[in-house]
Motif scaffolding. Structure first.
Motif, PDB file in Angstrom:
ATOM      1  N   GLY A  62       0.807  -1.209   0.000  1.00 36.61           N
ATOM      2  CA  GLY A  62       0.000   0.000   0.000  1.00 36.61           C
ATOM      3  C   GLY A  62       0.846   1.268   0.000  1.00 36.61           C
ATOM      4  O   GLY A  62       0.550   2.218  -0.717  1.00 36.61           O
ATOM      5  N   ILE A  63       1.891   1.285   0.815  1.00 40.40           N
ATOM      6  CA  ILE A  63       2.761   2.467   0.873  1.00 40.40           C
ATOM      7  C   ILE A  63       3.400   2.720  -0.486  1.00 40.40           C
ATOM      8  O   ILE A  63       3.434   3.847  -0.982  1.00 40.40           O
ATOM      9  CB  ILE A  63       3.845   2.280   1.954  1.00 40.40           C
ATOM     10  CG1 ILE A  63       3.215   2.234   3.347  1.00 40.40           C
ATOM     11  CG2 ILE A  63       4.879   3.408   1.895  1.00 40.40           C
ATOM     12  CD1 ILE A  63       4.170   1.786   4.433  1.00 40.40           C
ATOM     13  N   SER A  64       3.908   1.663  -1.098  1.00 41.05           N
ATOM     14  CA  SER A  64       4.573   1.815  -2.398  1.00 41.05           C
ATOM     15  C   SER A  64       3.596   2.246  -3.477  1.00 41.05           C
ATOM     16  O   SER A  64       3.933   3.034  -4.367  1.00 41.05           O
ATOM     17  CB  SER A  64       5.251   0.504  -2.802  1.00 41.05           C
ATOM     18  OG  SER A  64       4.288  -0.515  -3.058  1.00 41.05           O
ATOM     19  N   ASN A  65       2.370   1.757  -3.407  1.00 41.53           N
ATOM     20  CA  ASN A  65       1.377   2.037  -4.441  1.00 41.53           C
ATOM     21  C   ASN A  65       0.708   3.387  -4.249  1.00 41.53           C
ATOM     22  O   ASN A  65       0.507   4.148  -5.206  1.00 41.53           O
ATOM     23  CB  ASN A  65       0.322   0.931  -4.441  1.00 41.53           C
ATOM     24  CG  ASN A  65      -0.609   1.009  -5.637  1.00 41.53           C
ATOM     25  OD1 ASN A  65      -0.158   0.985  -6.771  1.00 41.53           O
ATOM     26  ND2 ASN A  65      -1.908   1.093  -5.380  1.00 41.53           N
ATOM     27  N   LEU A  66       0.373   3.722  -2.998  1.00 38.66           N
ATOM     28  CA  LEU A  66      -0.331   4.982  -2.725  1.00 38.66           C
ATOM     29  C   LEU A  66       0.549   6.200  -2.919  1.00 38.66           C
ATOM     30  O   LEU A  66       0.107   7.230  -3.437  1.00 38.66           O
ATOM     31  CB  LEU A  66      -0.868   4.970  -1.293  1.00 38.66           C
ATOM     32  CG  LEU A  66      -2.065   4.057  -0.998  1.00 38.66           C
ATOM     33  CD1 LEU A  66      -2.273   3.954   0.507  1.00 38.66           C
ATOM     34  CD2 LEU A  66      -3.322   4.598  -1.675  1.00 38.66           C
TER      35      LEU A  66
END
Length: 429
Positions: free
Chosen positions: A190-194
Motif C-alpha cells: 500500500g505504501i509503495s502504491n499509494l
C-alpha cells in the motif's frame, strides 16, 4: 546499549521536572548518533536524570556515555590524568564574570578535538558569544530536557548535509497465526502504491517466512545471504539480493527452508537495517513471533512498531507483555500501534474489542473483520487485498494504516463500510 556509569549525589538545584518528561515528537527527526564517547558532569539530580534518559534512547545505542556527579573543577581534575572523550557536557551555576576563569584549567587539559557543551543558568548573549569564541561548542540555558541535549549533540556530530534516513516500520504478532505478516505485506504494498515511494519489505522469519509466497516470487537469493555474510554487505550487494515485486516495492525474501539453524546474536540484523535506512525511504520489517536478543534489538531500534492481535485471552496477555517491555526499551518513542485482526470469526468466543483494548489502555488504530474468502483468495493467488478487491472495506483500512505508519499528516476519510463503520458496529455490541 550505551555504557552508562551513574554516580549519584544530591544536587543543589533540580532541573525543571516538566522538561524531563517524554517529548517523543521532538526527537523523532533526530538521526542515530555515531560511535562517540561522552562524559557528562552534573551538579543537580535533575540534570543527571536528563542524561540517564538520553542514555536510554535508541539513537544513543552506539554512544559510550558516562555520567558523573561534579562540577567543571571535577572534570578538569579527572582529565588531568586521562585523555578527554569526544564530547564533555558540563552543568554549571557559575556567574558569567567567573565562568571563563573556571573553564581555564579544563581547557588546558582538553584534547584539541574534544567538543564541549555547557549548560548554565544565565541567559546572557555576550556570554554566549564569548564562550563560542573561546572554543565552547554550545551553550544552553538551564533548565533543559532530554530533547535539548540530544539535539545539541546531534548538531555537533551529525552531518546536516547527509542524506536523510529512511523509515523502519516493524510488524510483530502477539501470537502466531494472528495475521501480522499479512498486515505487513499489504501495508508495504500500500505504501509503495499509494505514495509512489520506494519500499523494501524484509522478511525476517528466515525458516518460515511467507512474503515470497504472498507476492508469488521465488528469488534465488535473499536476506539470509546478508545475515550470514555481513562483511559483503554494501549497496551493490543489497541490490543483488532484492527482488522486484512491483514498480516501487522490492522484497528481501526469507529462504523459508530448514537446511540450517537460524540462531542469531543481538546485533545480527543491525548492518542490514542500517544499510536499508540509507538506501530505502521506507522499510517494512516482517518480524516473526518469537522473543530473542535479536528480535528485541530490532524492535528497540525501529521508528514504528505495529502489534497485531486476535481478540482472545492468549493474545491479550502477550500483547500486554509486548507493550510493557517496549515501553521500557523505547522510553522516548511513541506507544506501538495496535491492530485487532480477525474480529467476528463465526462460532469463536471472543473478547469484545472495547474490553480487549481497555485492558491494554490502548486505542486500536484498526479493527479488521474476519473474512476468510477475501484473505484466502489473496493468499492463494499471490496478490494483495487491494489487488483482489480495491473497493473492499479492508482495503480502505490498509490504506489508512499506510498513511499512519508513514507519518502522513492526514489520512483518507474511511468510505462507507470501512474502518469508521466497523468501529461503530463494534461499539454497539
Amino acid at each position: 546499549m550505551s555504557t552508562i556509569d551513574y554516580k549519584i549525589e544530591t544536587g543543589t538545584r533540580d532541573t525543571d521536572a516538566s522538561l524531563d518528561a517524554m517529548r517523543p515528537a521532538e526527537v523523532e527527526h533526530l538521526r542515530p548518533l555515531p560511535r562517540i564517547s561522552v562524559h557528562a558532569f552534573c551538579e543537580t539530580e535533575g540534570m543527571q536524570r536528563v542524561m540517564e534518559r538520553c542514555g536510554q534512547d535508541r539513537r544513543m545505542a552506539k554512544v559510550s556515555l558516562r555520567i558523573n556527579s561534579g562540577s567543571i573543577a571535577a572534570a578538569a581534575n579527572m582529565f588531568s590524568t586521562v585523555s578527554t572523550p569526544n564530547l564533555i557536557i558540563l552543568e554549571t551555576a557559575t556567574e558569567p564574570r567567573l565562568l571563563l576563569e573556571e573553564l581555564a584549567p579544563l581547557a588546558s587539559v582538553c584534547d584539541p578535538s574534544t567538543k564541549v557543551i555547557l549548560i548554565g543558568r544565565y541567559n546572557d548573549i555576550p556570554l554566549y558569544r564569548e564562550l563560542i569564541r573561546n572554543g565552547i561548542s554550545e551553550y544552553i540555558v538551564a533548565p533543559v530536557g532530554m530533547p535539548d541535549v540530544m539535539g545539541a549533540i546531534a548538531a555537533i556530530f551529525v552531518d546536516p548535509e547527509a542524506e536523510p534516513l529512511g523509515r523502519n516500520i516493524a510488524f510483530i504478532g502477539a501470537k502466531g497465526g494472528c495475521g501480522s505478516s499479512t498486515l505487513a505485506h499489504n501495508c508495504a504494498w500500500g505504501i509503495s502504491n499509494l505514495f509512489s515511494t520506494e519500499v523494501v519489505l524484509a522478511d525476517l522469519d528466515l525458516p518460515f517466512g511467507t512474503a515470497n509466497i504472498n507476492f508469488d516470487q521465488d528469488p534465488p537469493q535473499g536476506i539470509s545471504e546478508a545475515v550470514f555474510a555481513p562483511e559483503r554487505l554494501d549497496e551493490v550487494f543489497l541490490d543483488r539480493l532484492l527482488t522486484k515485486c512491483s514498480e516501487h516495492l522490492s522484497l528481501l525474501a526469507a529462504p523459508s527452508m530448514l537446511d540450517r539453524a537460524y540462531d542469531f546474536e543481538a546485533g545480527a540484523f543491525q548492518p542490514i537495517l542500517e544499510i536499508l535506512q540509507r538506501n530505502a525511504p521506507v522499510t517494512v520489517l516482517d518480524v516473526p513471533h518469537l522473543w530473542s536478543d535479536w528480535t528485541r534489538s530490532v524492535l528497540a531500534d525501529v521508528d514504528e512498531v505495529v502489534i497485531t492481535a486476535v481478540p482472545d485471552l492468549a493474545n491479550l496477555r502477550n500483547a500486554k507483555n509486548l507493550f510493557d517491555v517496549l515501553k521500557k526499551i523505547r522510553p522516548n518513542d511513541k506507544t506501538p500501534h495496535l491492530v485487532l485482526n480477525q474480529v467476528g470469526m463465526p462460532k469463536r468466543p471472543e473478547i469484545a474489542p472495547n474490553d480487549f483494548c481497555d485492558s491494554l489502555e490502548v486505542t486500536p488504530v484498526a479493527i479488521i473483520p474476519f473474512d476468510a474468502v477475501l484473505f484466502g483468495n489473496a493468499a492463494n493467488s499471490g496478490r494483495m487485498i487491494a489487488e483482489i478487491d480495491k473497493k473492499a472495506p479492508v482495503a480502505e483500512i490498509f490504506s489508512q494504516l499506510a498513511h499512519l505508519v508513514t507519518g502522513r499528516a492526514t489520512t483518507k476519510k474511511a468510505k462507507k463500510g470501512g474502518l469508521g463503520k466497523m468501529l461503530g458496529m463494534l461499539a454497539r455490541k
